[in-house]
Design a protein around this motif. Sequence first.
Motif, mmCIF file in Angstrom:
data_model
loop_
_atom_site.group_PDB
_atom_site.id
_atom_site.type_symbol
_atom_site.label_atom_id
_atom_site.label_comp_id
_atom_site.label_asym_id
_atom_site.label_seq_id
_atom_site.Cartn_x
_atom_site.Cartn_y
_atom_site.Cartn_z
ATOM 1 N N LEU A 147 0.741 -1.307 0.072
ATOM 2 C CA LEU A 147 0.012 -0.054 0.046
ATOM 3 C C LEU A 147 0.973 1.384 -0.090
ATOM 4 C CD1 LEU A 147 -2.790 -1.085 2.489
ATOM 5 C CD2 LEU A 147 -3.094 -0.887 0.193
ATOM 6 N N ALA A 148 2.135 1.176 0.538
ATOM 7 C CA ALA A 148 2.955 2.370 0.440
ATOM 8 C C ALA A 148 4.397 1.792 0.626
ATOM 9 C CB ALA A 148 2.599 3.082 1.823
ATOM 10 N N GLU A 149 5.366 2.634 0.448
ATOM 11 C CA GLU A 149 6.828 2.211 0.209
ATOM 12 C C GLU A 149 7.250 2.483 1.733
ATOM 13 O OE1 GLU A 149 8.569 0.771 -2.015
ATOM 14 O OE2 GLU A 149 6.953 0.645 -3.325
ATOM 15 N N PRO A 150 8.435 1.654 2.117
ATOM 16 C CA PRO A 150 8.781 1.977 3.633
ATOM 17 C C PRO A 150 8.985 3.526 3.852
ATOM 18 C CG PRO A 150 9.802 -0.206 2.642
ATOM 19 C CD PRO A 150 8.884 0.858 1.575
ATOM 20 N N GLU A 151 9.518 4.182 2.993
ATOM 21 C CA GLU A 151 9.964 5.722 3.095
ATOM 22 C C GLU A 151 8.489 6.422 3.486
ATOM 23 O OE1 GLU A 151 10.647 4.182 0.574
ATOM 24 O OE2 GLU A 151 12.979 3.671 0.869
ATOM 25 N N GLU A 152 7.494 6.021 2.800
ATOM 26 C CA GLU A 152 6.288 6.634 2.968
ATOM 27 C C GLU A 152 5.485 6.459 4.319
ATOM 28 O OE1 GLU A 152 3.806 7.223 -0.971
ATOM 29 O OE2 GLU A 152 4.625 5.094 -0.865
ATOM 30 N N LEU A 153 5.860 5.012 4.876
ATOM 31 C CA LEU A 153 5.356 4.690 6.133
ATOM 32 C C LEU A 153 6.120 5.290 7.204
ATOM 33 C CD1 LEU A 153 5.004 0.999 5.235
ATOM 34 C CD2 LEU A 153 3.092 2.671 5.574
ATOM 35 N N LEU A 154 7.471 5.540 6.932
ATOM 36 C CA LEU A 154 8.236 6.205 8.225
ATOM 37 C C LEU A 154 7.930 7.778 8.221
ATOM 38 C CD1 LEU A 154 11.763 4.507 7.342
ATOM 39 C CD2 LEU A 154 10.465 4.122 9.275
ATOM 40 N N ALA A 155 7.494 8.155 7.018
ATOM 41 C CA ALA A 155 7.256 9.772 6.833
ATOM 42 C C ALA A 155 5.887 9.960 7.496
ATOM 43 C CB ALA A 155 7.008 10.141 5.486
ATOM 44 N N LEU A 156 5.067 8.573 7.551
ATOM 45 C CA LEU A 156 3.688 8.819 8.206
ATOM 46 C C LEU A 156 3.747 8.969 9.986
ATOM 47 C CD1 LEU A 156 0.594 6.984 7.197
ATOM 48 C CD2 LEU A 156 1.188 6.760 9.519
ATOM 49 N N LEU A 157 4.820 8.056 10.070
ATOM 50 C CA LEU A 157 4.932 8.132 11.550
ATOM 51 C C LEU A 157 5.491 9.427 11.953
ATOM 52 C CD1 LEU A 157 6.768 4.485 12.008
ATOM 53 C CD2 LEU A 157 4.186 5.213 12.738
ATOM 54 N N GLU A 158 6.485 9.943 11.350
ATOM 55 C CA GLU A 158 7.065 11.221 12.045
ATOM 56 C C GLU A 158 6.066 12.284 11.744
ATOM 57 O OE1 GLU A 158 10.373 11.574 9.033
ATOM 58 O OE2 GLU A 158 11.499 10.075 9.812
ATOM 59 N N GLU A 159 5.036 12.060 10.971
ATOM 60 C CA GLU A 159 4.087 13.287 10.863
ATOM 61 C C GLU A 159 3.093 13.317 11.955
ATOM 62 O OE1 GLU A 159 1.903 12.729 7.236
ATOM 63 O OE2 GLU A 159 3.756 12.943 5.931
ATOM 64 N N GLN A 160 2.977 12.144 12.722
ATOM 65 C CA GLN A 160 2.016 12.354 14.078
ATOM 66 C C GLN A 160 2.592 13.189 14.802
ATOM 67 O OE1 GLN A 160 0.273 8.478 14.994
ATOM 68 N NE2 GLN A 160 0.989 7.586 12.985
ATOM 69 N N LYS A 161 1.653 14.155 15.316
ATOM 70 C CA LYS A 161 1.899 14.930 16.379
ATOM 71 C C LYS A 161 2.119 14.261 17.772
ATOM 72 C CE LYS A 161 0.308 18.782 13.754
ATOM 73 N NZ LYS A 161 -0.743 20.113 13.721
ATOM 74 N N THR A 162 1.035 13.786 17.937
ATOM 75 C CA THR A 162 1.017 12.667 19.272
ATOM 76 C C THR A 162 0.904 11.079 18.915
ATOM 77 O OG1 THR A 162 -1.433 12.905 19.138
ATOM 78 C CG2 THR A 162 -0.091 14.417 20.463
ATOM 79 N N VAL A 163 1.182 10.218 19.637
ATOM 80 C CA VAL A 163 1.451 8.827 19.186
ATOM 81 C C VAL A 163 0.623 8.098 20.107
ATOM 82 C CG1 VAL A 163 3.640 8.989 18.066
ATOM 83 C CG2 VAL A 163 3.558 8.525 20.626
ATOM 84 N N TYR A 164 0.046 7.128 19.591
ATOM 85 C CA TYR A 164 -0.863 6.047 20.452
ATOM 86 C C TYR A 164 -0.608 4.688 19.590
ATOM 87 C CZ TYR A 164 -3.750 10.313 21.491
ATOM 88 O OH TYR A 164 -3.811 11.654 21.917
ATOM 89 N N PRO A 165 -0.471 3.769 20.655
ATOM 90 C CA PRO A 165 -0.289 2.387 20.085
ATOM 91 C C PRO A 165 -1.122 1.934 19.018
ATOM 92 C CG PRO A 165 -0.257 2.344 22.365
ATOM 93 C CD PRO A 165 -0.626 3.668 22.021
ATOM 94 N N TYR A 166 -2.405 2.380 18.956
ATOM 95 C CA TYR A 166 -3.440 1.850 17.937
ATOM 96 C C TYR A 166 -2.999 2.569 16.678
ATOM 97 C CZ TYR A 166 -5.793 6.148 18.956
ATOM 98 O OH TYR A 166 -6.180 7.489 19.016
#
Length: 271
Positions: A147-166
């Motif tokens: 669905l997405a390349e690893p780089e896109e997934l890592l960027a998605l994590l970095e974009e999150q201002k607050t993080v939750y396990p779900y």
Amino acid sequence: PIAALVGRGEPGDGTRFTVGETARLILPNVRAGDRDQLAGVLRRLDPSSVTDEDEERFGILMSAASWTGETDAVALIAQTWIQRLLSSGNSPYQIERVLKQCQDKLPEERQKGLVQFIASQIFADVEKSKTLLRLLPTLQKAVEEPLAEPEELLALLEEQKTVYPYGIVPVLELLPEDQRTAAMRTIWPKVPQTQRASFITNVIQEFKEPIGEDVADFLVGAYPDALKDVQTFYWYQGERLGDNTEHPELLLRLAEILCEREPEKLECLSL
């Protein structure tokens, strides 16, 4: 009135129906046994006409589309319904339900298109769609290509201002195993110190596949420091570990750390 609507929707006339009009036309066509006519009506649903009051009608529309056996009708109703659920902030479980309802009624390519549509909506606004990140593993299982390349997934994590396990674990599960630890290190500073112990146990609970040795080692290594600000809640940590049935070997490693620090506070621990 229904009588005025039944004659509408003839092929090529460009007529569009609201959800309410479409719903009112279902019963007359079912009574007449006219699957083709009903399919034509359903294909003319106007997605832009959907309102909050229409959400409860989509189940009827989907049943009607399934009755016609017409894939274009099923696909349009499914996508319009899902678009409405996405825009109104509904839970991922409701979207999963829609996918299950139409998975046997659409050819593989149409199912893939629906999955890719949902994924594109989630990736377009991560903060707004954070609760829907849980859908990603389910969506990934429905298609062969990533669905997405690893780089896109890592960027998605970095974009999150607050993080939750779900919102974190579904993304981690899509990453190659050898990149998950680096991803955990990236988001770890965003987890408030007072929430880190619970974050670790929740991450373990959210993982539905093997966590991997490197990620497990990271969680175990971070656990002692994470416990510093939860001294009065050791009993809660013990209960969380005892209630968690996933990944028992990793949980035992965490339980040993708890026992070493405050054994007298762990009467509730039952692994």
